[in-house]
Design a protein around this motif. Sequence first.
Motif, short mmCIF file in Angstrom:
data_model
loop_
_atom_site.label_atom_id
_atom_site.label_comp_id
_atom_site.label_asym_id
_atom_site.label_seq_id
_atom_site.Cartn_x
_atom_site.Cartn_y
_atom_site.Cartn_z
N LEU A 176 -67.74 10.61 -6.29
CA LEU A 176 -66.90 9.71 -5.49
C LEU A 176 -65.73 9.18 -6.31
O LEU A 176 -64.61 9.08 -5.80
CB LEU A 176 -67.73 8.54 -4.94
N GLN A 177 -65.97 8.86 -7.56
CA GLN A 177 -64.90 8.36 -8.42
C GLN A 177 -63.83 9.43 -8.60
O GLN A 177 -62.64 9.13 -8.57
CB GLN A 177 -65.46 7.93 -9.79
N ILE A 178 -64.25 10.67 -8.77
CA ILE A 178 -63.29 11.77 -8.90
C ILE A 178 -62.46 11.90 -7.63
O ILE A 178 -61.25 12.04 -7.68
CB ILE A 178 -64.03 13.10 -9.22
N GLU A 179 -63.11 11.81 -6.47
CA GLU A 179 -62.39 11.91 -5.20
C GLU A 179 -61.41 10.75 -5.03
O GLU A 179 -60.27 10.94 -4.59
CB GLU A 179 -63.38 11.91 -4.03
N ILE A 180 -61.82 9.55 -5.43
CA ILE A 180 -60.94 8.38 -5.34
C ILE A 180 -59.74 8.56 -6.26
O ILE A 180 -58.60 8.31 -5.86
CB ILE A 180 -61.71 7.09 -5.68
N ASP A 181 -59.99 9.03 -7.49
CA ASP A 181 -58.90 9.25 -8.44
C ASP A 181 -57.92 10.29 -7.93
O ASP A 181 -56.71 10.13 -8.04
CB ASP A 181 -59.44 9.67 -9.81
N GLN A 182 -58.42 11.37 -7.36
CA GLN A 182 -57.55 12.42 -6.83
C GLN A 182 -56.74 11.91 -5.65
O GLN A 182 -55.55 12.21 -5.54
CB GLN A 182 -58.38 13.64 -6.41
N SER A 183 -57.36 11.13 -4.81
CA SER A 183 -56.65 10.55 -3.67
C SER A 183 -55.56 9.59 -4.14
O SER A 183 -54.44 9.61 -3.62
CB SER A 183 -57.64 9.82 -2.76
#
Length: 60
Positions: free
Chosen positions: A21-28
Amino acid sequence: MQDITERKRWEEEIRRHLEELQIEIDQSRRATEVEMITRSNYFQEIQEEISGFDLDQFWS
């Protein structure tokens, strides 16, 4: 004595999900920042200025 194997497995799975989830948030967040930058007047001006250069002359 208590067997905590199952609990440890769940903890590791939750930790892995949180990392994903953190990776997805960072990418977003990065995508949003890139969009904001590329829409800025400054970026547009720089892009127009660069388009007028003949880059081949720099590599020759």
